[in-house]
Design an enzyme around this catalytic site. Structure first.
Site, PDB file in Angstrom:
ATOM      1  N   GLY A 657      43.362  33.891  -2.366  1.00 29.79           N
ATOM      2  CA  GLY A 657      42.142  33.078  -2.273  1.00 29.79           C
ATOM      3  C   GLY A 657      41.157  33.703  -1.324  1.00 29.79           C
ATOM      4  N   GLN A 658      39.997  33.085  -1.310  1.00 28.38           N
ATOM      5  CA  GLN A 658      38.908  33.569  -0.468  1.00 28.38           C
ATOM      6  C   GLN A 658      38.110  32.351  -0.055  1.00 28.38           C
ATOM      7  OE1 GLN A 658      37.220  37.105  -0.160  1.00 28.38           O
ATOM      8  NE2 GLN A 658      36.205  35.888   1.416  1.00 28.38           N
ATOM      9  N   GLY A 659      38.006  32.134   1.236  1.00 31.87           N
ATOM     10  CA  GLY A 659      37.245  30.960   1.692  1.00 31.87           C
ATOM     11  C   GLY A 659      36.135  31.395   2.603  1.00 31.87           C
ATOM     12  N   GLY A 660      35.451  30.429   3.153  1.00 29.99           N
ATOM     13  CA  GLY A 660      34.366  30.712   4.082  1.00 29.99           C
ATOM     14  C   GLY A 660      34.865  31.476   5.296  1.00 29.99           C
ATOM     15  N   TYR A 661      36.113  31.244   5.631  1.00 33.00           N
ATOM     16  CA  TYR A 661      36.698  31.817   6.838  1.00 33.00           C
ATOM     17  C   TYR A 661      37.114  33.262   6.617  1.00 33.00           C
ATOM     18  CZ  TYR A 661      40.047  31.931  10.781  1.00 33.00           C
ATOM     19  OH  TYR A 661      40.736  32.234  11.914  1.00 33.00           O
ATOM     20  N   LYS A 663      39.716  35.978   3.792  1.00 31.64           N
ATOM     21  CA  LYS A 663      40.642  36.064   2.662  1.00 31.64           C
ATOM     22  C   LYS A 663      41.959  35.371   2.974  1.00 31.64           C
ATOM     23  CE  LYS A 663      38.734  40.207   0.666  1.00 31.64           C
ATOM     24  NZ  LYS A 663      38.684  41.656   0.702  1.00 31.64           N
ATOM     25  N   VAL A 664      42.592  34.878   1.937  1.00 32.50           N
ATOM     26  CA  VAL A 664      43.899  34.252   2.097  1.00 32.50           C
ATOM     27  C   VAL A 664      44.925  35.084   1.322  1.00 32.50           C
ATOM     28  CG1 VAL A 664      45.216  32.129   1.865  1.00 32.50           C
ATOM     29  CG2 VAL A 664      42.729  32.022   2.129  1.00 32.50           C
ATOM     30  N   LYS A 678      45.771  33.387   6.489  1.00 31.90           N
ATOM     31  CA  LYS A 678      44.306  33.395   6.459  1.00 31.90           C
ATOM     32  C   LYS A 678      43.821  34.403   7.452  1.00 31.90           C
ATOM     33  CE  LYS A 678      42.532  29.095   5.032  1.00 31.90           C
ATOM     34  NZ  LYS A 678      41.866  27.883   5.345  1.00 31.90           N
ATOM     35  N   ASP A 774      34.618  19.239   5.476  1.00 30.03           N
ATOM     36  CA  ASP A 774      34.515  20.064   4.273  1.00 30.03           C
ATOM     37  C   ASP A 774      35.594  19.674   3.271  1.00 30.03           C
ATOM     38  OD1 ASP A 774      33.424  21.902   2.592  1.00 30.03           O
ATOM     39  OD2 ASP A 774      34.322  23.653   3.559  1.00 30.03           O
TER      40      ASP A 774
END
Ligand SMILES: *[C@@H]1O[C@H](CO)[C@@H](O)[C@H](O)[C@H]1NC(C)=O
Ligand SMILES: *[C@@H]1O[C@H](CO)[C@@H](O)[C@H](O)[C@H]1NC(C)=O
Ligand SMILES: *[C@@H]1O[C@H](CO)[C@@H](O)[C@H](O)[C@H]1NC(C)=O
Length: 973
Positions: A657-661, A663-664, A678, A774
């Site tokens: 995954g990829q979030g605002g923070y 890559k996961v 993360k 969020d």
């Protein structure tokens, strides 16, 4: 980069430095050292004459800022005042100028910390900011007293402290500010009396001290103020008499003293204040007669209500510009003077609760036409007659209740004897018909209402704005003039302003929410548009420096907020440069400075090269040292090596995954535990202290419906968080059309209940409480048993804690984060984050669970679409048919709950606890229904619980509007 103490342009410096350093080495080899030293010495000599010092903040000011920071609490970390030089390192709210001809240092010119939730107190070292022009700390919660040292800042022009919790008395020293233009300390807890020294504020135009506890006599000496335009002292504890001397003030436009306790008459000489536009003395315990104010040519607003005035109303004609006359709740007698007739701008004449008698002349409402409306309140008097009421104009409201004329009244009069209500001030919403798809309906962009071209889509700036002392009672006829006034003050085109809403508040004051739209630019070739940074800064500057000229009718304004959202959220205000360069700068000096600058930068570069290496060493040592004492129970401290091993060196195939923070990754630890890692990307890296604070906080949260933190890694400039792995991914994946196994209604309901419990825990059990900020379907993860677990609350801000008085302010004012489509509309309007903002986002997730739709798709907003379907009785048309048969009653209850969560007004949303309770009821109901079904699956009555697609579809077809508005992929068969 932050480890080295440079901001991002430090990078450019290093590059530059390297080049210069090379040249320097080359010159060394060439043996030209002596020459260069000679030149440097010459420049140094030259510079010391010109006093061109180092480009840094003056030391006393830098240390004063540190002291100020030390006394303030900054719960939301708005003040990035930790590293570097205040003027160079973009300290938020600090604006500097370069005193190049004075001492060569950078000086703080503005300190503007508007609406940042700051508390704590003001450090006396504030007085060291000797070059300050604007001190703006409005709308925070700063307490303590106003330091007398502010009186040392001779350059100060704007002292803006309104909307805090300041107490104590006004220091005499404030009176010795020779350049002060504006002093706003309204809405604090200031006590004590007004210092006589204020009489020396020779340049002051605006004194706003309303809503404090200031007591004692208004010093007659204030009448010496030559420039004073607005004197607002309403809502204090002032007493004594109204000084006669005020009438000699040459420039006074507004005198507003409501809600004080004077024990005096209104000096007759006030009729000589020829510049007066507004006189407001409501509820001031005044007695004696109403003065004759007919000589004041521009008087627009007169309020003398709720006093003990006696005698008759003076009969001379008031200014033709008057909009409001309020003499109600006094002991006036006699009749209504004929000269009250045909005042062309009159909006309100309030004479109720007096002892007036005689006949009400119909000439008062002569010539009421156009958009003007007029309220005439004559209740509770002794009027015995009213002339000519056969054709009362529709725009006129007349109230006669409690007068003799109402007893035995005839048909024509009796209509005015009831309790009539006044105006309904809901501005009409202009509906724009444009294609739904051309403008993202994510609240950040919208069609510009009065755009010169059709369907111009743009992102507005949102401004909270309040008229503190308006000269009118009915805004509607003045709406257009106001738009003209404000747009010309802001140098914008008329269509760029839209008044989103306005509301009258006690005072009366008029609060408005404004939207400012960027200019339409047909060269841009794009249908949507945003303001650029310099335009934002220009507009904000006009508001915050009060350079918008004041208006006679609208009076002084205050800025409540200036919120940067959506595309503007991350635009950090730039610092101004060299604004202090005086006009007298001689060309030769400039040349010398330029030449000097080149050589100085050479030296600086060399120094930087040296410091770089030294600092680098220091930093790595510090990191190692500070790592040792940190141990957090239950959370493992992983090494970078552990992490690299677990993820096959962060191989792309392990990325999940990829979030605002950042890559996961999916990782496998050496004990075979599967984890989610993360990894913060550049820009998400936090200071070490913040990082550990956050981990410490997360480590204390344990709930079945929250993703648990297993460990962290902080090494080599890398920060990672290690969580339990959720094999079933995100809720969003399972709702998407591509999902192979659709979730049943029961599963959806269970996920809703689980997520709600997790969030309720964050709100109520976490210490300090946490607002998630969020919540969205992709932040709700599913474990192997499809149990919902809320993720990403680590990036939450803390909920507000009780303040000193044990009062919970109830909201957190902060920069809007979150995801379009899930954002609480009230949150981005007011910028106030509450627990109900999470309820809103969760409501959107519920709607996704019910419909399978995205929060925003094809330019449509899920809450609006579902609401429309629900209201028109066609809710089943939007239900996700992939969830198989469902008990319709439960679905309906669930949808009703979801829609309540998504109400626009915060107060009408349920609390998180109610949400959980209601979902538990629905869950129980569903279980019972399921049991009934399995017991009597062939019973036709029970089957009817499930709306059969064939019977329900028919009713949808009739509404083609609705059909076309719904994503076809989710329509029932
Ligand atoms: C000022 O004080 C009055 C009376 O206490 C109050 O009704 C009003 O809301 C206050 N106004 C503001 C802007 O705080
Ligand atoms: C009356 O109001 C008008 C419009 O607001 C203004 O132009 C005019 O100067 C005012 N008259 C006086 C005497 O102030
Ligand atoms: C008239 O006076 C009474 C008693 O003081 C008060 O309650 C009432 O609100 C007043 N009415 C109006 C219309 O101001």
């Amino acid at each position: 980069m932050r480890w080295f103490g440079f901001s991002s342009n430090g990078r450019a410096w290093i590059l530059f430095s390297t080049v210069i350093y090379r040249i320097w080495m080359f010159i060394n080899m060439a043996g030209a050292r002596v020459c260069i030293f000679g030149a440097i010495l010459a420049v140094f000599f030259c510079c010391s004459i010109l006093r061109v010092g180092a480009q840094v903040t003056a030391a006393s000011e830098a240390s004063a800022l540190q002291a100020i920071r030390g006394r303030l609490n900054d719960p939301l970390n708005h003040l990035n005042w930790t590293e570097g030089d205040p003027c160079i390192s973009n300290w938020r709210g600090v604006l500097c100028f370069n005193a190049i001809l004075e001492d060569g240092y950078l000086h703080v010119q503005e300190l503007q910390l508007l609406n940042m939730n700051l508390s704590g107190s003001l450090d006396p070292q504030l007085g060291q900011l000797s070059h300050l022009i604007i001190l703006g700390l409005m709308w925070n919660s700063i307490s303590g007293s106003i330091p007398k040292e502010i009186g040392n800042i001779k350059s100060l022009k704007l002292l803006l402290l309104c909307g805090n919790q300041l107490s104590g008395s006004l220091p005499d020293e404030l009176g010795y500010l020779p350049n002060l233009d504006r002093i706003q300390i309204d809405q604090n807890h200031i006590s004590g009396s007004l210092p006589n020294s204020f009489a020396y504020l020779n340049k002051t135009k605006h004194i706003h001290m309303n809503n404090n506890s200031i007591s004692g006599q208004i010093p007659p000496e204030l009448s010496r103020l030559p420039e004073l335009v607005h004197l607002l002292l309403d809502n204090n504890n002032l007493s004594g008499y109204l000084p006669l001397e005020l009438s000699t003030m040459p420039n006074l436009h507004i005198l507003q003293l409501d809600n004080n306790h004077f024990d005096s008459e209104i000096p007759a000489s006030y009729g000589n204040m020829l510049k007066l536009l507004k006189l407001s003395l409501r509820n001031c315990s005044l007695h004696g007669a109403v003065p004759d104010l007919s000589r004041i040519p521009g008087l627009g607003y007169l309020d003398l209500s709720w006093n003990l005035l006696t005698g008759a109303i003076p009969s001379n004609k008031l200014s033709a510009n008057i909009t409001t006359i309020d003499l109600s709740n006094n002991n006036l007698n006699g009749s209504i003077p004929t000269n009250f007739s045909a005042l062309p701008f009159l909006q309100r004449l309030s004479l109720e609760n007096n002892s007036l008698s005689g006949s009400v002349p119909s000439t008062i409402w002569q010539n009421v036409n156009g958009t003007r409306r007029l309220i005439l309140d004559f209740q509770n008097n002794f009027f015995s007659n009213i002339s000519d009421v056969l054709n009362p104009p529709a725009n006129v409201t007349i109230r006669l209740r409690g007068n003799p004329v109402c007893t035995n009244a005839n048909q024509n009069i009796v209509q005015f004897c009831g309790s009539q209500i006044g105006w309904d001030d809901k501005p009409g919403v202009s509906k724009i018909v444009c294609p739904d798809t051309a403008c993202p309906t994510d609240f950040f962009f919208e069609y510009v209402p009065e755009s010169p071209v059709p369907c111009f889509c743009a992102a507005p700036l949102r401004v909270g704005y309040r008229l503190k002392s308006p000269g009118l009672s009915d805004f509607l006829p003045y709406k257009e003039p106001f738009e003209v006034y404000l747009t010309s003050g802001l140098r914008l085109d008329l269509y760029q302003l839209s008044i989103d809403s306005f509301i009258w508040e006690v005072g009366p004051r008029l609060t408005m929410y404004l939207k400012l739209f960027p200019l339409f630019n047909d060269q841009s070739g794009s249908i949507s548009s945003e303001f650029n940074l310099s335009e934002i800064m220009r507009i904000r500057g006009l508001f915050t420096t009060w350079t918008i000229p004041h208006s006679d009718v609208f009076g002084p304004y205050e800025l409540l907020n200036f919120t940067l959202l959506g595309p503007y959220a991350n635009k950090v205000p730039l610092q101004p440069t060299n604004t202090g360069l005086s006009k007298g700068a001689v060309a030769g000096i400039v040349l010398g400075v330029v030449a000097g600058a080149v050589i100085i930068s050479t030296i600086v570069s060399i120094l930087i090269m040296r410091r770089l290496t030294i600092k680098h060493r220091a930093v790595s040592r510090k990191r190692i040292l500070s790592k040792i004492p940190i141990k957090i129970d239950g959370v493992k401290d992983f090494t970078f090596g552990d992490m690299a091993l677990a993820t096959n060196n962060f191989c792309n195939s392990t990325q999940v995954g990829q979030g605002g923070y950042g890559k996961v990754y999916k990782g496998i630890l050496d004990d075979d535990t599967i984890v989610a890692i993360k990894r913060a990307q550049e820009g998400s890296l936090q200071g070490q202290k913040e990082f550990f604070t956050e981990i410490e906080l997360l480590s204390r949260l344990h709930h079945r419906n929250l993703v648990s933190l297993l460990g962290y890694c902080d090494e080599e400039g890398d920060q990672m968080l290690v969580y339990e792995f959720m094999p079933n991914g995100t809720l969003r994946d399972h709702l998407s059309a591509k999902s192979k196994v659709p979730l049943s209604f029961d599963m959806r309901l269970r996920i809703a209940l689980g997520s709600s419990k997790g969030i309720l825990y964050l709100h109520t059990e976490a210490d300090p409480p946490i607002f998630h900020r969020d919540i969205k379907a992709s932040n709700i993860l599913l474990d192997s048993k499809f149990t919902a677990k809320v993720a990403d609350f680590g990036l939450s801000r803390l909920a507000p804690v009780l303040d000193d008085d044990g009062v919970n302010p109830g909201y957190v004012s902060t920069v809007v984060k979150g995801t379009p489509g899930y954002l609480d509309p009230e949150y981005f309007l007011t910028n106030n984050l509450t627990d109900k903002s999470d309820v809103y986002s969760l409501g959107i997730v519920f709607l996704e669970l019910l419909t399978g739709m995205h929060p925003i798709s094809h330019g449509k907003n899920i809450a609006r679409e579902v609401n429309m379907a629900y209201r028109s009785g066609m809710m089943f048309s939007v239900i996700d048919n992939r969830m198989g048969p469902y008990p319709s009653e439960s679905v309906e209850k669930f949808m009703a709950l979801a829609l309540r969560c998504c109400r626009e007004e915060t107060d009408s949303r349920p609390s998180m606890a109610e949400v959980v309770r209601e979902l538990e009821n629905i869950w129980r109901m569903t279980q019972e229904a399921d049991m009934a079904v399995s017991e009597s699956i062939t019973d036709p009555i029970n089957i009817s619980m499930f709306p059969s697609a064939s019977t329900t579809t028919n009713s949808y077809v009739s509404s083609s509007d609705l059909l076309s508005s719904v994503d076809p992929t989710i329509m029932p068969r």
